[in-house]
Motif scaffolding. Sequence first.
Motif: not given
Length: 306
Positions: A86, A89, A114, A129, A131
């Motif tokens: 990802s 984040l 995402k 969040e 992914y």
Amino acid sequence: MFPWLHLLVFHLLWPHVWSFRICAFNAQHFGEKKAANQEVLDILVKIVQRCDICLLQEVQDPKGQALSKLLQGLNRQQELFQFVVSPPLGRNSYMEKYAFIYKSDKISVRDQYKYHDNDTKKPDVFAREPYVVRFTLRYADLQDLVVIPQHTVPDKADEEIEALYDVFLNVTSHWRCNNLVFMGDFNAGCSYLSKKKRRTLRLYSDPKFHWLIGDDIDTTVRESTTCPYDRIVVYGEELANLVNSAGIYNFTKELGLTEAEALKVSDHYPVEADLKLKYSSAHTLLPSVILIVLSVLAAGGTKTLQ
């Protein structure tokens, strides 16, 4: 006329059992410093290589060098493992990545995105969040599998786990797939999430969600703590019925480490679930078999398979 041909076709069409293992591991600040410690890296390789899909959390690797070193260790003998990661984040300056390491001989990444929580009733509920990654399990009876990772902020664990239900609604509207796995360090135990509070969460109260890691499983390495922080939750009866076992991988015990040695790797144990899948080798072998059969027939059937 060719009895070996019947045996060959039978072998190709008869389904084989694939013991498929999916894992989630909070690798605790996994970055260049930890990857530079060869003893720690070797232990991480032993942990991850057991899994067909392994979700790593707390990946703090801006340049990607730590993940590259881990992949080199995994692929030392065979170019088998690949990964998808990802973007960073988090809020403010503290950032993490989710990394999915998978065996590419039977698994491929079909899609990924995402999750954005800005349009929910409670915007920006997730510090990190999910992914979401959609995998294709080639040649298996279960070909589509969506993995939704989550590493919650401890004192917001109940809010973030509750919001995972909104992620579920988003994913099932985004893709036509009912085989979903939620997993990661949910901080779903001890002082962060009481049993009373958990009963109010949609991911727990909806009977279609199956929590595979129970409250009696300690996912922490320290002997002074007994907490079921890390969890695996599967959606749907079809997927739940394929689960053969679930639990932790106690690498302290299995690899003969002291507590101090294990804590250099992480303060969490990986959680894992073993699925019993059926697959056929016909897709990969059939083209070669056709060429062999044709060559035998062209020679008048005088050749036999060795």
